[in-house]
Write an enzyme that holds these catalytic residues in place. Sequence first.
Site, PDB file in Angstrom:
ATOM      1  N   GLU A  66      -6.144  -5.982   4.284  1.00 54.34           N
ATOM      2  CA  GLU A  66      -6.303  -7.115   3.355  1.00 54.34           C
ATOM      3  C   GLU A  66      -7.459  -6.888   2.386  1.00 54.34           C
ATOM      4  O   GLU A  66      -8.107  -7.838   1.942  1.00 54.34           O
ATOM      5  CB  GLU A  66      -6.493  -8.434   4.104  1.00 54.34           C
ATOM      6  CG  GLU A  66      -5.212  -9.086   4.540  1.00 54.34           C
ATOM      7  CD  GLU A  66      -4.126  -9.118   3.489  1.00 54.34           C
ATOM      8  OE1 GLU A  66      -4.431  -9.224   2.290  1.00 54.34           O
ATOM      9  OE2 GLU A  66      -2.952  -9.021   3.871  1.00 54.34           O
ATOM     10  N   THR A  98       0.822  -1.219   0.000  1.00 55.23           N
ATOM     11  CA  THR A  98       0.000   0.000   0.000  1.00 55.23           C
ATOM     12  C   THR A  98       0.860   1.276   0.000  1.00 55.23           C
ATOM     13  O   THR A  98       1.895   1.339   0.654  1.00 55.23           O
ATOM     14  CB  THR A  98      -0.908  -0.003   1.248  1.00 55.23           C
ATOM     15  OG1 THR A  98      -1.599  -1.246   1.274  1.00 55.23           O
ATOM     16  CG2 THR A  98      -1.895   1.140   1.247  1.00 55.23           C
ATOM     17  N   GLY A 113       2.602  -2.932   8.227  1.00 61.76           N
ATOM     18  CA  GLY A 113       2.885  -3.233   9.626  1.00 61.76           C
ATOM     19  C   GLY A 113       4.309  -3.755   9.763  1.00 61.76           C
ATOM     20  O   GLY A 113       4.779  -4.518   8.923  1.00 61.76           O
TER      21      GLY A 113
END
Length: 609
Positions: A369, A83, A122
Amino acid sequence: MTRKELFKNTLRKSVHAWKLINELPLSDDESLMLRHFMDQPGFLDLHWRMFVPAIKGQGTEEQKQKWLPLANKMQIIGCYAQTELGHGSNVQGLETTATFDPQTDQFILHSPTQTSSKWWPGGLGKVSTHAVIYARLITDGKDHGVHGFIVQLRNMDDHSPLPGITIGDIGVKFGNGAYNSMDNGFLMFDKFCIPRDQMLMRLSKVTREGKYVPSDVPRQLMYGTMVSVRQTIVSNASIAMARAVCIATRYSAVRRQFGSQNGGIETQVIDYKTQQNRLFPLLASAYAFRFVGEWLKWLYTDVTQRLEASDFATLPEAHACTAGLKSMTTSATSDGIEECRKLCGGHGYLWCSGLPELFAVYVPACTYEGDNVVLQLQVARFLMKTVSQLGSGKAPAGTTAYMGRAKHLLQCRSSIRKAEDWLNPAMVLETFEARALRMAVSCANNLSKFENQEQGFSELLADLVEAAIAHCQLIVVSKFIVKLEGEIKGKGVKNQLKNLCYIYALHLIHKHLGDFLSTNSITSEQASLANHQLRSLYTQVRPNAVALVDAFDYTDHYLGSVLGRYDGNVYPKLFEEALKDPLNDTVVPDGYHEYIRPLIKQHLRSARL
Ligand SMILES: CCCCCCCCCCCCCCCCCCCC(=O)SCCNC(=O)CCNC(=O)[C@H](O)C(C)(C)COP(=O)(O)OP(=O)(O)OC[C@H]1O[C@@H](n2cnc3c(N)ncnc32)[C@H](O)[C@@H]1OP(=O)(O)O
Ligand SMILES: Cc1cc2nc3c(=O)[nH]c(=O)nc-3n(C[C@H](O)[C@H](O)[C@H](O)COP(=O)(O)OP(=O)(O)OC[C@H]3O[C@@H](n4cnc5c(N)ncnc54)[C@H](O)[C@@H]3O)c2cc1C
């Protein structure tokens, strides 16, 4: 804890967990269990669930031999950086470039704009030494679309970012603790070079001469890591839903309001039909999501084995099922956790109920997701394709097999005559099949009225999402029914599960009545009979409700909820928790002399008291 303390404490826990896994040692399943009880998002999630699987799925044999031993021993820590600030859902719209330089045999990674900064991954912000980076591959001036690359981010000696890399944490997220234990990060490349052999080349290659060699396998395999994680998110939805429902059910049995006669005790709130109508469908959902999660795991294993044998036939269905069920179960679970908070009245709003933290940490599952609406649109595309092929001689298979009976399902009328007929699995299934098929066919018919299909699709997005949800609900109901038809030890257990299965199905009918009536899948009389049956099922579940949540086997420590305590000793413990609050360290609060006293004194003076 402050953010820094929370982050550091999560590092401590993660490293301790890793030590235990190696020292005891723990099997893969036991390690997953340990992660479950560690109960906080942390860098291990991305390393094990995304970085390692991305290398396994997209790397060549040599790449796997080089990188996996390092990753498996955690000598490198990785994350999944797809992303960007400007693009998340639209993966093909990513802007980061990886330009091949034939002179140096390297790729030059670059972030040409601010919106091309990686944003959200993350484990990226502060921990990862490496990442799988998704970037547009450019050779000889030609853009070949998005590909994956293994990139070292930080110096292995002092953890500083390598020259050409700017990296950091994106800041505080929703909630107090929740997802803030994770260092979701940003990353920019300034013409950062990596060797050519760090492009993940199982699916397509760039030769020493800079020639792009596309693979003969579907390029969608690049999305494989997401399919794998979406599948696990469905089972996690069941765990989170069960947790909230356990708290709300136990507390609803403890809490009493109204109904006292002659000074006797009041009514347990769990006995109110309104409470049951809100709570028991969520209890049923926790079980339903568990069973559909088990099935999805089977489907994923099956498609993985087929892909290894170069059989790509079931890939679209696996993608549609994982995307649709991830979307449907996480939306229902987020809403369910919030409903459980309300079911606990005012006390549900207390931090020590465990529900606010659970909600805050869970709710991003609707976005990560894949945004839940975007994912349902993938299901809708799959359904429209399947409908368009009906009559072509290609029989729909798997979860769309029911569409093969289109002729019957489009014209059949439900034969429900009395409330108990709603306990007939074939009748329930046919009702859901008729509704799902009719909604899909109606969308397809409306689409065909547009000259331009893509324009039609855009116009009908909302209807398409509803059709996709109807299909996903059918899958969950049908897998619950299949579970009941299989081996379940104990007649009593089976009866309880049957009750929950019908509660799940009939409550959906009640909630989406508009769909069922407008598609003529049932009549309004049959809808009333369903409601009647639902009430009767609630009465049957009521005496077993607490046992049905005890069966989740969650410890008090894991639940972290005063309201959901196993011993039901709620009120004294609420007091204990309140007294632990730092505000209660002193009887007179800090700030009294500064603000409250001068205020009161001023009023006292003016009132001449
Ligand atoms: C109290 C305390 C409690 C504590 C509890 C603690 C619990 C903590 C829980 C923590 C658990 C955490 C575990 C998970 C961690 C998650 C971390 C999150 C990581 C991420 O978010 S990674 C980034 C994810 N990004 C996305 O998902 C992006 C979404 N977008 C896409 O997937 C695609 O781009 C999209 C939208 C599907 C593609 O659209 P389109 O533009 O149409 O696509 P293409 O042109 O590229 O392809 C079209 C073609 O391909 C088919 N397709 C698409 N995707 C796939 C696929 N995955 N597999 C197979 N095929 C695919 C598509 O259907 C089209 O097919 P056609 O036949 O129609 O051409
Ligand atoms: C906690 C968390 C952890 C994450 N971890 C990672 C990670 O480790 N690695 C990583 O790469 N990414 C990660 N992400 C990013 C995540 O995958 C994306 O946020 C997600 O894919 C959604 O994309 P977006 O943010 O671009 O949403 P957008 O696409 O901008 O969505 C905004 C709105 O637009 C709507 N919308 C978008 N497209 C369409 C369309 N075609 N039709 C109709 N409506 C549309 C959506 O429904 C939504 O309502 C994480 C995100 C979160 C919240």
